[in-house]
Design a protein around this motif. Structure first.
Motif, mmCIF file in Angstrom:
data_model
loop_
_atom_site.group_PDB
_atom_site.id
_atom_site.type_symbol
_atom_site.label_atom_id
_atom_site.label_comp_id
_atom_site.label_asym_id
_atom_site.label_seq_id
_atom_site.Cartn_x
_atom_site.Cartn_y
_atom_site.Cartn_z
ATOM 1 N N LEU C 12 -79.666 107.008 59.168
ATOM 2 C CA LEU C 12 -80.983 106.581 58.693
ATOM 3 C C LEU C 12 -81.615 105.535 59.596
ATOM 4 C CD1 LEU C 12 -80.655 106.315 54.824
ATOM 5 C CD2 LEU C 12 -81.724 108.110 56.190
ATOM 6 N N VAL C 13 -80.792 104.859 60.369
ATOM 7 C CA VAL C 13 -81.329 103.721 61.102
ATOM 8 C C VAL C 13 -81.113 103.851 62.608
ATOM 9 C CG1 VAL C 13 -81.310 102.001 59.300
ATOM 10 C CG2 VAL C 13 -79.194 102.541 60.500
ATOM 11 N N LEU C 14 -81.323 105.031 63.099
ATOM 12 C CA LEU C 14 -81.255 105.231 64.537
ATOM 13 C C LEU C 14 -82.262 104.325 65.228
ATOM 14 C CD1 LEU C 14 -81.067 109.107 64.536
ATOM 15 C CD2 LEU C 14 -79.262 107.521 65.212
ATOM 16 N N VAL C 15 -81.865 103.789 66.377
ATOM 17 C CA VAL C 15 -82.812 103.013 67.174
ATOM 18 C C VAL C 15 -83.707 103.994 67.909
ATOM 19 C CG1 VAL C 15 -83.056 101.319 69.009
ATOM 20 C CG2 VAL C 15 -81.196 101.100 67.375
ATOM 21 N N GLY C 16 -84.734 104.446 67.217
ATOM 22 C CA GLY C 16 -85.599 105.504 67.733
ATOM 23 C C GLY C 16 -86.721 104.958 68.597
ATOM 24 N N PRO C 17 -87.636 105.817 69.016
ATOM 25 C CA PRO C 17 -88.706 105.412 69.932
ATOM 26 C C PRO C 17 -89.595 104.303 69.367
ATOM 27 C CG PRO C 17 -89.053 107.647 69.100
ATOM 28 C CD PRO C 17 -87.674 107.244 68.700
ATOM 29 N N ILE C 18 -89.893 104.342 68.072
ATOM 30 C CA ILE C 18 -90.802 103.332 67.520
ATOM 31 C C ILE C 18 -90.116 101.962 67.502
ATOM 32 C CG2 ILE C 18 -92.069 102.611 65.455
ATOM 33 C CD1 ILE C 18 -92.719 105.503 64.948
ATOM 34 N N LEU C 19 -88.815 101.942 67.137
ATOM 35 C CA LEU C 19 -88.081 100.684 67.171
ATOM 36 C C LEU C 19 -88.025 100.155 68.608
ATOM 37 C CD1 LEU C 19 -86.921 99.077 64.859
ATOM 38 C CD2 LEU C 19 -84.739 100.196 65.164
ATOM 39 N N ASP C 20 -87.907 101.059 69.569
ATOM 40 C CA ASP C 20 -87.924 100.663 70.988
ATOM 41 C C ASP C 20 -89.262 100.050 71.393
ATOM 42 O OD1 ASP C 20 -85.537 100.943 72.192
ATOM 43 O OD2 ASP C 20 -85.980 102.803 73.257
ATOM 44 N N ILE C 21 -90.343 100.668 70.933
ATOM 45 C CA ILE C 21 -91.675 100.124 71.233
ATOM 46 C C ILE C 21 -91.806 98.718 70.649
ATOM 47 C CG2 ILE C 21 -94.156 100.381 70.731
ATOM 48 C CD1 ILE C 21 -93.667 103.441 70.799
ATOM 49 N N VAL C 22 -91.315 98.556 69.419
ATOM 50 C CA VAL C 22 -91.370 97.242 68.769
ATOM 51 C C VAL C 22 -90.552 96.221 69.559
ATOM 52 C CG1 VAL C 22 -90.556 95.959 66.744
ATOM 53 C CG2 VAL C 22 -91.935 98.019 66.451
ATOM 54 N N ASN C 23 -89.394 96.648 70.062
ATOM 55 C CA ASN C 23 -88.565 95.756 70.871
ATOM 56 C C ASN C 23 -89.322 95.289 72.113
ATOM 57 O OD1 ASN C 23 -86.349 94.350 71.899
ATOM 58 N ND2 ASN C 23 -85.532 96.166 72.942
ATOM 59 N N TYR C 24 -89.902 96.215 72.852
ATOM 60 C CA TYR C 24 -90.613 95.830 74.077
ATOM 61 C C TYR C 24 -91.869 95.013 73.764
ATOM 62 C CZ TYR C 24 -87.418 98.123 77.168
ATOM 63 O OH TYR C 24 -86.275 98.439 77.877
ATOM 64 N N THR C 25 -92.519 95.325 72.645
ATOM 65 C CA THR C 25 -93.654 94.503 72.233
ATOM 66 C C THR C 25 -93.193 93.078 71.957
ATOM 67 O OG1 THR C 25 -94.596 96.466 71.195
ATOM 68 C CG2 THR C 25 -95.560 94.335 70.592
ATOM 69 N N GLY C 26 -92.062 92.961 71.259
ATOM 70 C CA GLY C 26 -91.510 91.634 70.960
ATOM 71 C C GLY C 26 -91.175 90.871 72.227
ATOM 72 N N ILE C 27 -90.526 91.557 73.179
ATOM 73 C CA ILE C 27 -90.183 90.907 74.450
ATOM 74 C C ILE C 27 -91.449 90.424 75.151
ATOM 75 C CG2 ILE C 27 -89.287 91.350 76.781
ATOM 76 C CD1 ILE C 27 -87.229 93.267 75.489
ATOM 77 N N ALA C 28 -92.489 91.295 75.184
ATOM 78 C CA ALA C 28 -93.719 90.951 75.900
ATOM 79 C C ALA C 28 -94.431 89.757 75.265
ATOM 80 C CB ALA C 28 -94.656 92.165 75.945
ATOM 81 N N VAL C 29 -94.564 89.760 73.944
ATOM 82 C CA VAL C 29 -95.337 88.678 73.320
ATOM 83 C C VAL C 29 -94.550 87.360 73.332
ATOM 84 C CG1 VAL C 29 -96.857 90.146 71.963
ATOM 85 C CG2 VAL C 29 -94.685 89.385 70.964
ATOM 86 N N PHE C 30 -93.227 87.428 73.175
ATOM 87 C CA PHE C 30 -92.414 86.210 73.332
ATOM 88 C C PHE C 30 -92.518 85.702 74.772
ATOM 89 C CE2 PHE C 30 -89.333 86.423 69.548
ATOM 90 C CZ PHE C 30 -89.831 85.260 68.995
ATOM 91 N N ALA C 31 -92.530 86.630 75.745
ATOM 92 C CA ALA C 31 -92.674 86.223 77.149
ATOM 93 C C ALA C 31 -94.006 85.508 77.365
ATOM 94 C CB ALA C 31 -92.561 87.442 78.062
ATOM 95 N N VAL C 32 -95.080 86.025 76.742
ATOM 96 C CA VAL C 32 -96.379 85.336 76.839
ATOM 97 C C VAL C 32 -96.256 83.918 76.275
ATOM 98 C CG1 VAL C 32 -98.778 85.302 76.060
ATOM 99 C CG2 VAL C 32 -97.736 87.471 76.746
#
Lengths: 214, 214, 214
Positions: C12-32
């Motif tokens: 039920l909790v595969l790290v799918g594409p949307i979770l990946d997008i959220v991860n990279y979004t998180g990295i980007a905004v924290f980096a900002v």
């Protein structure tokens, strides 16, 4: 260790005897910087040993944990013995024997040594060039940051001198020379010298890159 | 786990029930100290739970990561449940019920307990004596440091009372008694008491070792 | 990974594409947010890259280390490339283009994204619900704490606005929706929005839970 790309042949970047010497040099000089922080705060001899140890092995422990290998001071007691000896020795010496910016100079040695060793160790574990350089820079800079944060003093990193830049130069020169086919030992020595000299120039002449304009 | 030397037979230092009790005691009292920091800063109940958890499991997480085992609060939810309960309970109580130096006393309990448990756990994983003691001292001291750094308050460790020294005493006594053939349970109790009493004496009478002369 | 209990079926909790997008979004905004801290301190471009990287990958590195997997930026250089690009870009921009509380808003995005991604990743590795939520909250909050501690500024976490609470909401909503049978992608989007909106409301209206009475 699976990696996305692997551009540097592993046999070129063995963690050889010279890289080992640089590692122990880095541990020793970072340990001195930690003991000097404790001496400046007039702490007792046990606290001096504690700060020498935290500064000497902090950045390297982080590097080992991030690369997924066991921290080096559990496998061999040598790094601990070195830090303990430094913590005792520095505590026994009066502060006046040290030049005014001694802490910064010892820190500079640790910075350059750990940047090179961290990059080399990451490469030897199969990391791609960019992560390897990042690992070198991170482990070099975080040793000092951990020391300063635990001691409650403002981090050297924030003085807007060339600090991260010197670590990046050391790591980058090591990577470049290794990829150019230089022996690991020679690359280690040249890269460490480059990083140390740039940081030293920053300490001595207050060198800096342009600041953010605001 | 490969280690350089192994002087203590593994069967002497099993992480038995008494060491387990000491571990949970350490988690609980460190959690209280974290919740008290949150209460002093008048934070909300969720922040109280957060600080109780950070203080309760911070040092132990570092220890587990450094020894290369998975952090204990992922394998079993018990440490988290304990920290959450402490964070809620302490938040509901008014500050005036606590004695003036309550935070320091709870911290002292955690310091002694984690120094012994960290040493015992490292020994049981096959670490040599010196790295095991260093692991005990490090995990005991860093729990409080992480709590204080995250909370933005000056670390207890910097007050120049016997702090690292008390952790070192607890870890050293545990190692000595275990190597002398005492049962792990008895060694645990005696060593924890030694560390707690020395730290308590330092809190009560301001005991200290000679400071660095400058 | 052995776990005490496992209530959520792994599929039920595969790290799918949307979770990946959220991860990279998180990295980007924290980096900002990290680069903005460096800009406020008028640091140079290399320091800007350093802070963007520390903020972008700090909390996630801690999460990976605690769950016993290798940190993600060694396996793939993409997170580093993203942080470096952000560090350069933000440094080149004048401070005046940013709204007054820009740092807090980017931090809010990272907080919500990392709370959800951390919970999802821990669940997908087999963690029980409570440790998974704790892992999400911890990795979301500690990214900002590490950034602020390294930069020597007071942590956002201590302002007594809804901060840990927003991370807890995001992690809890993700867990609840996943256990209720919602697809991982939809649960990710809804949970991230919940956490971001609550934190945003706290920034905009100064929302807070009752403070400790003292």
């Amino acid at each position: 260790m699976p990696v996305a790309t692997q551009l540097v042949p592993a046999e070129l970047v063995l963690v050889g005897p010279i890289l080992d010497i640089v590692n122990y040099t880095g541990i020793a000089v970072f340990a001195v910087s930690g003991a000097l922080v404790a001496a400046r705060k007039n702490l007792d001899i046990i606290a001096s040993i504690f700060f020498a140890t935290v500064a000497g092995i902090g950045g390297g422990s982080l590097r080992d944990v991030f690369t997924g290998v066991q921290v080096n001071w559990i496998l061999s007691p040598a790094p601990l013995v070195l830090c303990i000896a430094v913590g005792i020795l520095v505590w026994l010496l009066p502060t006046r024997i040290w030049p005014e910016r001694a802490l910064e100079w010892f820190d500079a040695g640790g910075l350059a040594a750990f940047a090179v060793f961290g990059t080399g160790k990451a490469l030897s574990l199969g990391a791609a060039p960019l992560p390897a350089v990042a690992m070198g820079v991170m482990s070099a800079c975080m040793g000092g940051v951990i020391r300063d944060v635990v001691a409650g003093v403002p981090s050297i990193l924030l003085r807007n001198e060339l600090y991260v830049t010197a670590a990046l130069l050391a790591a980058g020169v090591f990577l470049g020379l290794t990829m150019a086919g230089l022996s690991s030992g020679l690359a280690t020595i040249l890269a460490t010298l480059c990083g140390f000299c740039l940081r030293g120039a920053a300490i001595h002449w207050g060198l800096r890159l342009p600041r953010h304009k605001g």
